[in-house]
Design a protein around this motif. Structure first.
Motif, short mmCIF file in Angstrom:
data_model
loop_
_atom_site.label_atom_id
_atom_site.label_comp_id
_atom_site.label_asym_id
_atom_site.label_seq_id
_atom_site.Cartn_x
_atom_site.Cartn_y
_atom_site.Cartn_z
N ASP A 6 3.52 4.62 5.39
CA ASP A 6 4.12 3.28 4.70
C ASP A 6 4.58 4.05 3.25
N LEU A 7 5.65 3.82 3.11
CA LEU A 7 6.42 4.47 1.99
C LEU A 7 6.14 3.86 0.57
N LYS A 8 5.77 2.28 0.57
CA LYS A 8 5.17 1.77 -0.72
C LYS A 8 3.71 2.38 -1.16
N ASP A 9 3.08 2.44 0.01
CA ASP A 9 1.68 3.39 -0.48
C ASP A 9 1.96 4.60 -0.81
N TYR A 10 2.74 5.53 -0.19
CA TYR A 10 3.01 6.61 -0.45
C TYR A 10 3.43 6.77 -2.16
N GLY A 11 4.47 6.08 -2.15
CA GLY A 11 5.14 6.03 -3.45
C GLY A 11 4.04 5.71 -4.84
N VAL A 16 0.28 7.58 -8.90
CA VAL A 16 -1.12 7.82 -9.43
C VAL A 16 -1.26 9.12 -9.78
N GLN A 17 -0.80 10.12 -8.79
CA GLN A 17 -1.31 11.59 -8.97
C GLN A 17 -0.30 12.02 -10.28
N ARG A 18 0.82 11.47 -10.53
CA ARG A 18 1.62 11.96 -11.48
C ARG A 18 0.80 11.67 -12.87
N VAL A 19 0.41 10.34 -13.05
CA VAL A 19 -0.17 10.01 -14.47
C VAL A 19 -1.72 10.41 -14.57
N GLN A 20 -2.45 10.89 -13.56
CA GLN A 20 -3.80 11.36 -13.62
C GLN A 20 -3.98 12.08 -14.80
N SER A 21 -3.35 13.17 -15.07
CA SER A 21 -3.59 14.00 -16.22
C SER A 21 -3.31 13.51 -17.50
N PRO A 22 -2.24 12.74 -17.80
CA PRO A 22 -2.22 12.09 -19.24
C PRO A 22 -3.39 10.77 -19.31
N TRP A 23 -3.79 10.07 -18.23
CA TRP A 23 -4.58 9.17 -18.24
C TRP A 23 -6.02 9.53 -18.50
N ARG A 24 -6.34 10.80 -17.85
CA ARG A 24 -7.71 11.54 -18.37
C ARG A 24 -7.93 11.92 -19.50
N GLU A 25 -6.60 12.43 -20.03
CA GLU A 25 -6.82 13.04 -21.46
C GLU A 25 -7.09 11.84 -22.48
N ARG A 26 -6.70 10.64 -22.22
CA ARG A 26 -6.85 9.56 -23.13
C ARG A 26 -7.90 8.68 -22.90
N PHE A 27 -8.51 8.41 -21.42
CA PHE A 27 -9.28 7.46 -21.18
C PHE A 27 -10.46 7.90 -20.46
N THR A 65 6.39 8.95 -16.87
CA THR A 65 5.89 9.63 -15.61
C THR A 65 5.47 8.94 -14.31
N ALA A 66 4.91 7.57 -14.41
CA ALA A 66 4.70 6.87 -13.21
C ALA A 66 6.08 6.64 -12.26
N LEU A 67 7.11 6.60 -12.95
CA LEU A 67 8.49 6.18 -12.51
C LEU A 67 9.11 7.46 -12.12
N ASP A 68 8.65 8.55 -12.51
CA ASP A 68 9.25 10.03 -12.12
C ASP A 68 10.67 9.91 -12.74
N LEU A 69 10.61 9.56 -14.15
CA LEU A 69 11.72 9.69 -14.87
C LEU A 69 11.94 10.64 -16.08
N VAL A 119 -1.29 0.69 -11.66
CA VAL A 119 -0.01 1.49 -11.25
C VAL A 119 1.03 0.63 -10.61
N ASP A 120 0.78 -0.38 -9.93
CA ASP A 120 1.62 -1.14 -9.35
C ASP A 120 2.37 -2.12 -10.23
N LEU A 121 1.70 -2.30 -11.26
CA LEU A 121 2.34 -3.14 -12.38
C LEU A 121 3.27 -2.48 -13.06
N ILE A 122 3.21 -1.10 -13.23
CA ILE A 122 4.22 -0.43 -13.63
C ILE A 122 5.49 -0.55 -12.66
#
Length: 176
Positions: A6-11, A16-27, A65-69, A119-122
């Motif tokens: 499922d491309l939506k689930d994969y995306g 989530v994988q991309r934002v893990q590091s900055p998220w863990r650094e802060r929260f 980061t979440a949007l891969d921009l 992350v879906d909200l983003i």
């Protein structure tokens, strides 16, 4: 036999994988593809809602980061279309965070963050926002100002709900 992806689930999983590091650094809160704002601690929610301590810039970077921009700090380098997508996602996300603060206090109900993962909200901000009319939560019938809200709902209900945000942030801050 081939697996169907499922491309939506994969995306969502990739974001989530991309934002893990900055998220863990802060929260300290654990972030998964299913984590909703309701799953976050009051402290994390309050930091996001108050936009203090560089949270606005951090959130902008997290959304990019979440949007891969591109890399952090590259917001000013974005073209107009992607820049607007990031800003729209940021404004929508902050609204959802603040509505969640009001919900935790038992003041409101009926907004996107009650149903969708963080992350879906983003990733799907424009799509999710389009599905919610009105774009603000409803005051609960048990709230002291419910009758006034019902009277004002169609004219300036959103303004009335937004005017409650400072009191809600103060009340949530006292709970911590």
């Amino acid at each position: 036999m081939d697996n169907v992806v499922d491309l939506k689930d994969y995306g969502l999983a990739r974001a989530v994988q991309r934002v893990q590091s900055p998220w863990r650094e802060r929260f300290p809160d654990f972030l998964t593809a299913r984590t909703r704002l309701a799953d976050l601690s009051d402290k994390t929610l309050l930091i996001l809602a108050r936009l203090e301590d560089g949270a606005m810039t951090w959130l902008l970077d997290l959304i990019m980061t979440a949007l891969d921009l591109g890399p952090e700090g590259g917001f000013s380098d974005l073209d107009a279309g992607p820049k607007m997508r990031v800003l729209d996602a940021q404004l929508f996300f902050v609204d959802q965070v603040r509505w969640e603060c009001l919900r935790r206090l038992g003041w409101v109900t009926g907004f996107a963050a009650e149903s969708y993962p963080l992350v879906d909200l983003i990733l799907r901000a424009a799509e999710i926002k389009a599905g919610f009319e009105p774009p603000f939560p409803a005051l609960k019938e048990t709230h002291a100002d419910y009758a006034e809200f019902e009277w004002r709902r169609k004219i300036d209900g959103e303004q009335m709900i937004r005017s409650m945000i400072p009191a809600a942030l103060a009340a949530l801050g006292q709970r911590i």
